[in-house]
Design an enzyme around this catalytic site. Sequence first.
Site, PDB file in Angstrom:
ATOM      1  N   ARG A 112       0.841  -1.209   0.000  1.00  0.00           N
ATOM      2  CA  ARG A 112       0.000   0.000   0.000  1.00  0.00           C
ATOM      3  C   ARG A 112       0.878   1.262   0.000  1.00  0.00           C
ATOM      4  NH1 ARG A 112      -3.139  -3.556  -0.891  1.00  0.00           N
ATOM      5  NH2 ARG A 112      -4.641  -4.471   0.563  1.00  0.00           N
ATOM      6  N   GLU A 165     -14.067 -14.927   8.479  1.00  0.00           N
ATOM      7  CA  GLU A 165     -13.932 -14.351   7.140  1.00  0.00           C
ATOM      8  C   GLU A 165     -13.521 -15.387   6.094  1.00  0.00           C
ATOM      9  OE1 GLU A 165     -11.091 -11.121   6.718  1.00  0.00           O
ATOM     10  OE2 GLU A 165     -11.614 -10.806   4.632  1.00  0.00           O
ATOM     11  N   LYS A 180     -17.767 -12.246   7.932  1.00  0.00           N
ATOM     12  CA  LYS A 180     -17.186 -11.275   6.996  1.00  0.00           C
ATOM     13  C   LYS A 180     -16.942 -11.960   5.652  1.00  0.00           C
ATOM     14  CE  LYS A 180     -13.252  -8.168   6.294  1.00  0.00           C
ATOM     15  NZ  LYS A 180     -12.333  -7.211   6.943  1.00  0.00           N
ATOM     16  N   SER A 227     -14.074  -5.394   1.112  1.00  0.00           N
ATOM     17  CA  SER A 227     -14.241  -4.726  -0.183  1.00  0.00           C
ATOM     18  C   SER A 227     -13.532  -5.497  -1.295  1.00  0.00           C
ATOM     19  CB  SER A 227     -13.801  -3.263  -0.132  1.00  0.00           C
ATOM     20  OG  SER A 227     -12.479  -3.104   0.287  1.00  0.00           O
ATOM     21  N   GLY A 228     -12.458  -6.191  -0.971  1.00  0.00           N
ATOM     22  CA  GLY A 228     -11.880  -7.186  -1.884  1.00  0.00           C
ATOM     23  C   GLY A 228     -11.400  -6.703  -3.233  1.00  0.00           C
ATOM     24  N   GLY A 229     -11.156  -5.410  -3.391  1.00  0.00           N
ATOM     25  CA  GLY A 229     -10.689  -4.916  -4.688  1.00  0.00           C
ATOM     26  C   GLY A 229     -11.734  -4.089  -5.421  1.00  0.00           C
ATOM     27  N   ARG A 236      -9.341  -1.536   1.998  1.00  0.00           N
ATOM     28  CA  ARG A 236      -9.012  -0.619   0.910  1.00  0.00           C
ATOM     29  C   ARG A 236     -10.110   0.404   0.631  1.00  0.00           C
ATOM     30  NH1 ARG A 236      -7.348  -5.527  -2.831  1.00  0.00           N
ATOM     31  NH2 ARG A 236      -8.584  -6.540  -1.227  1.00  0.00           N
TER      32      ARG A 236
HETATM   33  P1  13P Z   1     -10.443  -5.191   1.878  1.00  0.00           P
HETATM   34  O1  13P Z   1     -11.701  -4.437   2.211  1.00  0.00           O
HETATM   35  O2  13P Z   1      -9.340  -4.305   1.347  1.00  0.00           O
HETATM   36  O3  13P Z   1     -10.690  -6.398   1.058  1.00  0.00           O
HETATM   37  O4  13P Z   1      -9.841  -5.692   3.265  1.00  0.00           O
HETATM   38  C1  13P Z   1     -10.668  -6.196   4.227  1.00  0.00           C
HETATM   39  C2  13P Z   1      -9.970  -7.230   5.003  1.00  0.00           C
HETATM   40  O5  13P Z   1      -9.795  -7.110   6.191  1.00  0.00           O
HETATM   41  C3  13P Z   1      -9.505  -8.428   4.308  1.00  0.00           C
HETATM   42  O6  13P Z   1      -9.137  -9.396   5.234  1.00  0.00           O
END
Ligand code: 13P
Length: 339
Positions: free
Chosen positions: A33, A177, A219, A261-263, A292
Site C-alpha cells: 500500500r 472471514e 465477513k 471490499s476485496g478490490g 481498501r
Molecule cells: P479489503 O476491504 O481491502 O478487502 O480488506 C478487508 C480485510 O480485512 C480483508 O481481510
Amino acid sequence: MAQHDLTKTARAMVAKGKGILAADESFGTIEKRFKSINIASTEEQRRAYREMLFTTGDFGDYISGVIMFDETIRHKTAQGMPFVDLLRKANVIPGIKVDSGAKDLAGYPGEKITEGLDGLRERVAEYYRLGARFAKWRAVITIGDAMPTRFCIDANAHALARYAALCQEAGIVPIVEPEVLMDGGHSGERCEEVTTTTLESVFFHLHAHRVSLEGMVLKPNMVIPGKKAAQQWSPRQIAEATVRCFMRTVPAAVPGIVFLSGGQTPAEATANLDAMNKMGTHPWELSYSYGRALQDEALKAWLGKPENVAAGQKMLAHRGHLVSAARYGKYNPKMESAA
Ligand code: 13P
C-alpha cells in the site's frame, strides 16, 4: 464463558449506521500500500499512518471497531496514548487479526490454507489483556480451472471454526472471514455457487465446533462477477444475488454480516452495500469491514506527509459518512462529489 458479553459486543460491532475499519495490514501488505504512494514502510510511518486514521475527528460516528495488526495494537500516538485507549475513548472497539496468513495448500496447487492455530489460545488471551474484544481470521478461496476443490473449502472452514471456538473461549468475538476472491474472469453465477458451498461448509464446521452464532460476526465477499468477467453486474444485481445466497446459508442467529471490499473501488463497495440495504430489512445487519475501500482515498491524500494529515482525515471522514449512509440504504452516487 462471557456469553452475554460476546453477544453484546457482536451487536455493538454492527450497530446502526456503523461498521468496521480493517487496518490490520501485515508487514507485506502495508508495504504494498505504501509503495503505491512511493513511501517506505518504516515502523514510524506505519504508526503515523494509523494515528492519522484513528484520530479522525468524528471517527466513532461511522466506525464501531478497528481491526489491528499485532504491531499496531501495541502502538501509541505521538503524544504517548496507547491506540487501544484512543479507540476506547472514541467509543470504538479494538480488534486484532490473529491468523498468520494464507499459505500454499500442500497437494493442491493454486489453493491456499490459512495458518495460525498453534499457540492461538495463548495469543488470544494476551490480546484480551491488551484490550482486544474481537478478532479476525481470513480464509481465501480461489476460483479457477477445477478450483476451488471441496478439500480446500472444508480445510479452511475447519480452521475458521477452530479459531472461532478458541476466541469465544477467551471472551473475544470472532470475525469469521471466508473470502471468495474476485480475481479472474469467472461469472457472477459462478461466484454465487462457490460462495454458497463455502458458507454451507463454514456453518457446518461452526456448529460442529459449538461456536455461538450470536457471539460472532461473518465477513464474506459479496456475490459479484470476477474483475475480468466480460459481463459485470449492477449494484442491484449484486445485492439481489448476495442476499439470496445468504438467505440460504447464513442462520438468522448471526447478528451481522460485514463485507470486505476485496478490490472493489470505494464507490463500488459503497453502492453495492447501499443496494442491499435498499432492499428492506434482513435477518442480519448488513454492514462493512472495509480495508481498501475505506482507506484508499485517505492514503492518496496523505502521501506520507505530516502536512497532509488533515487532508487524509477529511477523505476518511467523507467515505465514512457515505458508507454509513449505505448502512441505511440512503446513499446516492451524487454524494461522492461533495469531497
Ligand atoms: P479489503 O476491504 O481491502 O478487502 O480488506 C478487508 C480485510 O480485512 C480483508 O481481510
